[in-house]
Write a protein that holds these residues in place. Structure first.
Motif: not given
Length: 408
Positions: A343-355, A357-373
């Motif tokens: 949630e630290h990044f809720v006001k800053h977009p993040v690029v989720a990556s790695g093998e 990355g989809t798990d991370l993207a789900v977590r970022l989604g629940y945290a309300g963080v704008e992101h791309t994968l």
């Protein structure tokens, strides 16, 4: 003094190391150490004999603190150290064999290996940083690690224990040792020490102090501590300390490294200056050019480490890429993602990556963080606008990205 068998074992290890290098399989330190210890199981003890060694252990900060300790010890003479972080027996053998004439050693050691490594090398100083939950599917339960460390230290009553009194579990491991130097090195992650490791009762925290409700077990008074500008030590010692490495956690690491070096006779002012000179640790914290981007690399391996690393991310400097793998060294169970405060990044977009990355993207989604994968970490960086990119990666993702950038 190395025995004839030991010399033969080291020779065979050197040959294996050379073969690994010329065939392009790697630097060869690990295979060289493995061959030597297979041929002579006592070789670690032989290489450690006659040296004043500092063993550094803990869940997070081992490599950084060892690097700073080695720098501080180097003010007194040549130092053997496992600078690349190979922190089990084979890596230690390689480090000590590679610097046979050094009377001083700074050795990063995996927490579970400390007891038998200490039995082999008889360290003068043991540095206890912190204990927190790591990958449970790979490492084990931390209260068991604390008890194992405590038992190992009991066999070395002559060693000086430089222990972080802000960490409940490491304090417990050191509490019964006769020669403890207590350091207030910080304890930002308290989720794994809510109960007393000695009685099972509740740990109560009041500002900087903590105590157990069930026993007289409590935070010791530190002999060393730091603030935003200085390091403080025994007998009124107060020296300015300006580190090249970022983050409050590294001020704590530096304070323990300096305390360890001073315990071995280093001049405090020289030790501080040496710690200040450390500006990267095996690629961590370094800034690398990649096309139209500059990339700063941060490593995080477990919830406590992620909390510290994310606090170092400068969201005003540019874009943010977070890379997560789930290989054996990382821990294949990524449920820890839900313990990290993204949630630290809720006001800053993040690029989720790695093998993973989809798990991370789900977590970022629940945290309300704008992101791309973007699964490929290099492509994730190049997908960012030109300029600076802050990258936080776990172990194998960090290693893969470092190799891709440096050899790409």
């Amino acid at each position: 003094m190395v025995t004839t068998r030991g010399r033969l074992a080291l020779g065979a290890g050197a040959a294996a190391r050379w073969a690994s290098r010329v065939t392009g399989r790697g630097a060869g330190a690990m295979i060289g150490g493995l061959v030597a210890m297979t041929l002579d199981p006592s070789i670690l003890g032989q290489l450690g004999k006659g040296r004043s060694s500092v063993v550094v252990t803990g869940t997070n900060g081992k490599s950084t603190t060892t690097r700073m300790t080695a720098a501080a010890l180097a003010t007194m003479g040549p130092v053997a150290t496992n600078a690349e972080g190979a922190n089990m027996d084979a890596g230690l053998i390689a480090a000590l064999a590679g610097t046979r004439d050094a009377r001083l050693a700074a050795l990063e050691v995996d927490e579970m290996h400390v007891p038998h490594v200490a039995d082999a090398v008889d360290p003068a100083v043991i540095v206890l940083l912190n204990l927190s939950r790591d990958q449970l599917d790979r490492v084990g339960e931390i209260n068991h690690i604390e008890r194992t460390l405590r038992g190992g230290l009991a066999r070395h009553p002559g060693a000086v224990i430089v222990a972080n009194c802000d960490d409940v579990l490491m304090t417990s491991a050191a509490y019964d040792s006769p020669h403890v130097v207590w350091v207030a090195a910080g304890g930002g992650w308290a989720n794994d020490s809510v109960s007393c490791p000695r009685s099972g009762e509740v740990i109560v925290r009041e500002q900087n102090h903590w105590y157990s409700t069930g026993t007289d077990f409590k935070r010791p008074t530190p002999q060393w501590w730091y603030d935003d500008t200085h390091i403080h030590g025994p007998d009124g010692l107060c020296l300015p300390m300006t580190l090249a490495l970022p983050g409050t956690v590294n001020r704590g690491n530096a304070t323990q490294a300096i305390a360890a070096a001073v315990a071995l006779g280093a001049d405090p002012a020289a030790a501080v200056k040496a710690a200040e000179s450390v500006d990267e640790v095996a690629g961590r914290y370094s800034t690398i050019a990649l096309g139209e981007h500059t990339v700063r690399m941060l490593l995080a391996k477990n919830p406590a480490g992620w909390q510290e690393a994310l606090s170092m991310v400068d969201t005003d400097a540019g874009s943010v890429v977070i890379a997560v793998n789930g290989q054996v060294p990382d821990g294949e169970d990524l449920s820890w993602l839900w313990d990290v405060n993204f949630e630290h990044f809720v006001k800053h977009p993040v690029v989720a990556s790695g093998e993973r990355g989809t798990d991370l993207a789900v977590r970022l989604g629940y945290a309300g963080v704008e992101h791309t994968l973007v699964a490929n970490s290099v492509e994730a960086i190049t997908s960012c606008p030109p300029g600076h990119v802050e990258v936080v990666a776990n172990y194998t993702a960090f290693s893969q990205l470092s190799r891709a950038i440096n050899h790409g």
